[in-house]
Design a protein around this motif. Structure first.
Motif, PDB file in Angstrom:
ATOM      1  N   ALA A 192      60.481  29.917  67.187  1.00 53.47           N
ATOM      2  CA  ALA A 192      60.449  29.112  65.969  1.00 53.47           C
ATOM      3  C   ALA A 192      59.262  29.576  65.141  1.00 53.47           C
ATOM      4  CB  ALA A 192      60.325  27.628  66.309  1.00 53.47           C
ATOM      5  N   TRP A 193      59.186  29.079  63.921  1.00 54.95           N
ATOM      6  CA  TRP A 193      58.023  29.331  63.075  1.00 54.95           C
ATOM      7  C   TRP A 193      56.960  28.280  63.340  1.00 54.95           C
ATOM      8  CZ3 TRP A 193      56.968  33.540  60.474  1.00 54.95           C
ATOM      9  CH2 TRP A 193      57.999  34.336  59.946  1.00 54.95           C
ATOM     10  N   LEU A 194      55.726  28.705  63.432  1.00 53.22           N
ATOM     11  CA  LEU A 194      54.570  27.811  63.344  1.00 53.22           C
ATOM     12  C   LEU A 194      53.899  28.077  62.007  1.00 53.22           C
ATOM     13  CD1 LEU A 194      52.358  25.857  64.250  1.00 53.22           C
ATOM     14  CD2 LEU A 194      51.292  27.756  65.510  1.00 53.22           C
ATOM     15  N   LEU A 195      53.863  27.062  61.166  1.00 53.09           N
ATOM     16  CA  LEU A 195      53.216  27.139  59.868  1.00 53.09           C
ATOM     17  C   LEU A 195      51.979  26.247  59.915  1.00 53.09           C
ATOM     18  CD1 LEU A 195      53.326  27.924  56.765  1.00 53.09           C
ATOM     19  CD2 LEU A 195      54.568  25.759  56.448  1.00 53.09           C
ATOM     20  N   ALA A 196      50.879  26.723  59.373  1.00 52.13           N
ATOM     21  CA  ALA A 196      49.657  25.924  59.355  1.00 52.13           C
ATOM     22  C   ALA A 196      48.958  26.069  58.013  1.00 52.13           C
ATOM     23  CB  ALA A 196      48.718  26.343  60.482  1.00 52.13           C
ATOM     24  N   GLU A 197      48.323  24.982  57.594  1.00 56.03           N
ATOM     25  CA  GLU A 197      47.513  24.999  56.378  1.00 56.03           C
ATOM     26  C   GLU A 197      46.038  24.968  56.769  1.00 56.03           C
ATOM     27  OE1 GLU A 197      46.772  22.498  52.202  1.00 56.03           O
ATOM     28  OE2 GLU A 197      48.298  21.824  53.646  1.00 56.03           O
ATOM     29  N   TRP A 198      45.266  25.843  56.119  1.00 55.67           N
ATOM     30  CA  TRP A 198      43.830  25.954  56.393  1.00 55.67           C
ATOM     31  C   TRP A 198      43.122  26.036  55.043  1.00 55.67           C
ATOM     32  CZ3 TRP A 198      41.821  29.484  60.893  1.00 55.67           C
ATOM     33  CH2 TRP A 198      40.451  29.271  61.087  1.00 55.67           C
ATOM     34  N   PRO A 199      42.783  24.886  54.461  1.00 58.39           N
ATOM     35  CA  PRO A 199      42.174  24.886  53.120  1.00 58.39           C
ATOM     36  C   PRO A 199      40.860  25.652  53.078  1.00 58.39           C
ATOM     37  CG  PRO A 199      42.910  22.685  53.741  1.00 58.39           C
ATOM     38  CD  PRO A 199      43.004  23.524  54.973  1.00 58.39           C
ATOM     39  N   ASP A 200      40.510  26.089  51.885  1.00 58.28           N
ATOM     40  CA  ASP A 200      39.272  26.851  51.681  1.00 58.28           C
ATOM     41  C   ASP A 200      38.044  26.112  52.192  1.00 58.28           C
ATOM     42  OD1 ASP A 200      40.294  29.147  50.505  1.00 58.28           O
ATOM     43  OD2 ASP A 200      40.333  28.258  48.521  1.00 58.28           O
ATOM     44  N   ASP A 201      38.022  24.790  51.952  1.00 63.06           N
ATOM     45  CA  ASP A 201      36.830  24.021  52.270  1.00 63.06           C
ATOM     46  C   ASP A 201      36.857  23.404  53.666  1.00 63.06           C
ATOM     47  OD1 ASP A 201      38.847  22.254  51.793  1.00 63.06           O
ATOM     48  OD2 ASP A 201      37.740  20.988  50.380  1.00 63.06           O
ATOM     49  N   ALA A 202      37.812  23.838  54.497  1.00 65.09           N
ATOM     50  CA  ALA A 202      37.935  23.278  55.851  1.00 65.09           C
ATOM     51  C   ALA A 202      37.459  24.299  56.883  1.00 65.09           C
ATOM     52  CB  ALA A 202      39.377  22.876  56.139  1.00 65.09           C
ATOM     53  N   ALA A 203      36.789  23.797  57.909  1.00 72.36           N
ATOM     54  CA  ALA A 203      36.282  24.687  58.956  1.00 72.36           C
ATOM     55  C   ALA A 203      37.380  25.123  59.913  1.00 72.36           C
ATOM     56  CB  ALA A 203      35.171  23.986  59.730  1.00 72.36           C
ATOM     57  N   GLN A 204      38.511  24.432  59.883  1.00 76.99           N
ATOM     58  CA  GLN A 204      39.618  24.742  60.783  1.00 76.99           C
ATOM     59  C   GLN A 204      40.926  24.287  60.138  1.00 76.99           C
ATOM     60  OE1 GLN A 204      38.550  22.622  64.311  1.00 76.99           O
ATOM     61  NE2 GLN A 204      38.914  20.611  63.450  1.00 76.99           N
ATOM     62  N   PRO A 205      42.061  24.709  60.670  1.00 83.22           N
ATOM     63  CA  PRO A 205      43.341  24.298  60.080  1.00 83.22           C
ATOM     64  C   PRO A 205      43.519  22.777  60.126  1.00 83.22           C
ATOM     65  CG  PRO A 205      43.680  25.407  62.191  1.00 83.22           C
ATOM     66  CD  PRO A 205      42.249  25.606  61.822  1.00 83.22           C
ATOM     67  N   THR A 206      44.198  22.247  59.131  1.00 82.57           N
ATOM     68  CA  THR A 206      44.330  20.793  58.999  1.00 82.57           C
ATOM     69  C   THR A 206      45.739  20.271  59.243  1.00 82.57           C
ATOM     70  OG1 THR A 206      44.688  21.052  56.613  1.00 82.57           O
ATOM     71  CG2 THR A 206      42.427  20.640  57.362  1.00 82.57           C
ATOM     72  N   ASP A 207      46.757  21.075  58.994  1.00 86.31           N
ATOM     73  CA  ASP A 207      48.139  20.610  59.092  1.00 86.31           C
ATOM     74  C   ASP A 207      49.005  21.688  59.737  1.00 86.31           C
ATOM     75  OD1 ASP A 207      48.191  17.962  57.418  1.00 86.31           O
ATOM     76  OD2 ASP A 207      47.071  19.402  56.200  1.00 86.31           O
ATOM     77  N   PHE A 208      49.996  21.227  60.492  1.00 86.94           N
ATOM     78  CA  PHE A 208      50.845  22.136  61.261  1.00 86.94           C
ATOM     79  C   PHE A 208      52.307  21.705  61.148  1.00 86.94           C
ATOM     80  CE2 PHE A 208      46.683  21.697  63.124  1.00 86.94           C
ATOM     81  CZ  PHE A 208      46.282  23.000  63.397  1.00 86.94           C
ATOM     82  N   TRP A 209      53.201  22.697  61.143  1.00 86.31           N
ATOM     83  CA  TRP A 209      54.635  22.442  61.118  1.00 86.31           C
ATOM     84  C   TRP A 209      55.342  23.419  62.060  1.00 86.31           C
ATOM     85  CZ3 TRP A 209      51.495  22.797  56.899  1.00 86.31           C
ATOM     86  CH2 TRP A 209      51.435  21.716  56.022  1.00 86.31           C
ATOM     87  N   LEU A 210      56.432  22.974  62.664  1.00 88.04           N
ATOM     88  CA  LEU A 210      57.353  23.855  63.374  1.00 88.04           C
ATOM     89  C   LEU A 210      58.637  23.935  62.566  1.00 88.04           C
ATOM     90  CD1 LEU A 210      56.920  22.756  67.107  1.00 88.04           C
ATOM     91  CD2 LEU A 210      56.127  24.889  66.049  1.00 88.04           C
ATOM     92  N   ALA A 211      59.215  25.128  62.498  1.00 86.17           N
ATOM     93  CA  ALA A 211      60.419  25.333  61.693  1.00 86.17           C
ATOM     94  C   ALA A 211      61.380  26.260  62.412  1.00 86.17           C
ATOM     95  CB  ALA A 211      60.058  25.923  60.325  1.00 86.17           C
TER      96      ALA A 211
END
Length: 418
Positions: free
Chosen positions: A326-345
């Motif tokens: 499956a796909w693992l999608l993650a969001e890692w904003p510029d101002d974040a020290a680590q990824p904040t959100d995750f999705w499986l697709a």
């Protein structure tokens, strides 16, 4: 919508109501459906029956009898609404979500002290689960379920005395005998089955982590042949996409060892291992809040997408012991020290990351729906205490919402713009 605007679209509304409520056998029922729908769209702070009746100049008993006790079936009405909504919107995704309705007492069906995302905490409320057709331009509810906590199911009671109290409570709200406690994820799957049985074709299923964290729910979508993009927690386990099961060295004695995967990693750890070098900056849509540093109101962030094999004891392997990718999608904003959100697709392997991100983020439309359904059309203003009444009211609100959506798509400047 004021009285003049409602009068201007009166003929279109009459034709819409005649189509949507054609399953109602009696002419007076169909007429009252039209009156109630008008009342929901007409300006006014409260959309409960007495205030609506006063604004409409009708006897509130007429509305009360039609909604609370008249035995018309919501299923054929929702079937028609779902067809019209899908034809109108041509959805890119179906979004599953739930919303809470704060209550003061304990007589409304399903009310209990429970968590509600609407409240942002545990409170005394009802919770409804819904499926919506959505694009970035428009969305509309397709189906509803009212959630029953265990405290409303006498079959789950710990002793006869508690069961008797729950039975009496259910009887007062006229809850059907076959309506029992089950998880919100199970209710969502039921609605998907119902919509499919009505001839609707799901595109991609989108849901938040309240649903996506359930491996059973995700497997239920897969078993139905439905692709999905669902949010999960960073602690969700998965193997890298290239991982394969392997057997330990065999000594030649006893049963040969079973092929197994190595220990799974969390989605967060997989993304951290990929590092910031793997990130792609993307804009998924343009909002309305412009500023000196963002004149186009671009909604932009950094994302990474990688192939993984979700791991859970409830996820079946193929005959060779291999887990599906499956796909693992993650969001890692510029101002974040680590990824904040995750999705499986489970979209195809050649799906562009921009498409994954757009679908993952499309849930914003449903918050827009809930806001209009509640604040503008009175979804949470129903004061009755009957199971049937709540479902009648929710169906009528859905009809009013779809009519306004039809007006907006035909003329974005038309009355009814949210």
């Amino acid at each position: 919508m004021d009285t003049a605007a409602l009068t201007d679209v009166g003929e279109r509304l009459d034709a819409f109501v005649d189509q949507v409520f054609s399953s109602l056998k009696r002419k007076d029922q169909r007429a009252t459906a039209g009156v109630y729908t008008r009342g929901l769209m007409l300006d006014g702070r409260r959309k409960s029956m007495q205030p609506m009746a006063q604004r409409l100049g009708v006897d509130h008993q007429r509305l009360q009898q039609f909604v609370t006790s008249s035995p018309w079936d919501v299923e054929p009405v929702r079937k028609t609404l779902s067809r019209k909504a899908c034809d109108l919107i041509a959805p890119d995704a179906w979004v599953i979500d739930d919303t809470g309705f704060a209550k003061d007492g304990d007589g409304s069906p399903g009310v209990a002290r429970q968590y509600s995302g609407t409240l942002g905490k545990v409170g005394n409320c009802q919770v409804a689960v819904s499926v919506h057709a959505a694009t970035d331009i428009a969305s509309a509810p397709l189906d509803w379920r009212l959630y029953l906590p265990r405290s409303w199911d006498d079959e789950t009671a710990e002793d006869p005395e508690a069961a008797a109290a729950i039975t009496a409570r259910r009887r007062r709200s006229a809850i059907p005998d076959d309506e029992r406690h089950r998880s919100k994820a199970a209710m969502a799957l039921e609605m998907l089955d119902e919509l499919i049985s009505w001839g609707r074709t799901p595109p991609v299923i989108v849901a938040d982590a309240g649903y996506g964290d359930s491996a059973t729910f995700r497997q239920g979508l897969t078993d139905r042949g439905l692709g999905y993009v669902v949010a999960v927690k960073g602690a969700t386990l998965a193997h890298p996409g290239g991982a394969v099961p392997a057997a330990a060295a065999y000594s030649g004695r006893g049963r040969p060892p079973t092929r197994r995967y190595p220990a799974a990693l969390t989605c967060k750890d997989l993304v951290l291992a990929a590092g910031t070098a793997a990130l792609t900056e993307l804009t998924w849509r343009h909002g309305t809040k412009t500023g000196p540093g963002n004149p186009t109101a671009a909604m932009r962030s950094r994302f990474v997408a990688m192939r993984v094999r979700p791991a859970n004891r409830t996820i079946p392997c193929d005959e060779d012991g291999v887990l599906a990718q499956a796909w693992l999608l993650a969001e890692w904003p510029d101002d974040a020290a680590q990824p904040t959100d995750f999705w499986l697709a489970t979209l195809p392997e050649d799906t562009p990351i921009a498409q994954l991100v757009r679908l993952a983020k499309i849930r914003w439309r449903i918050e827009h729906d809930y806001r209009e359904l509640k604040t503008g059309l009175g979804l949470d203003h129903f004061e009755g205490r009957s199971w049937l009444g709540w479902h009648h009211h929710a169906t009528l609100v859905t009809a009013a919402h779809l009519f306004l959506t039809t007006l907006r798509l035909a003329d974005p400047k038309a009355t009814g713009q949210a």
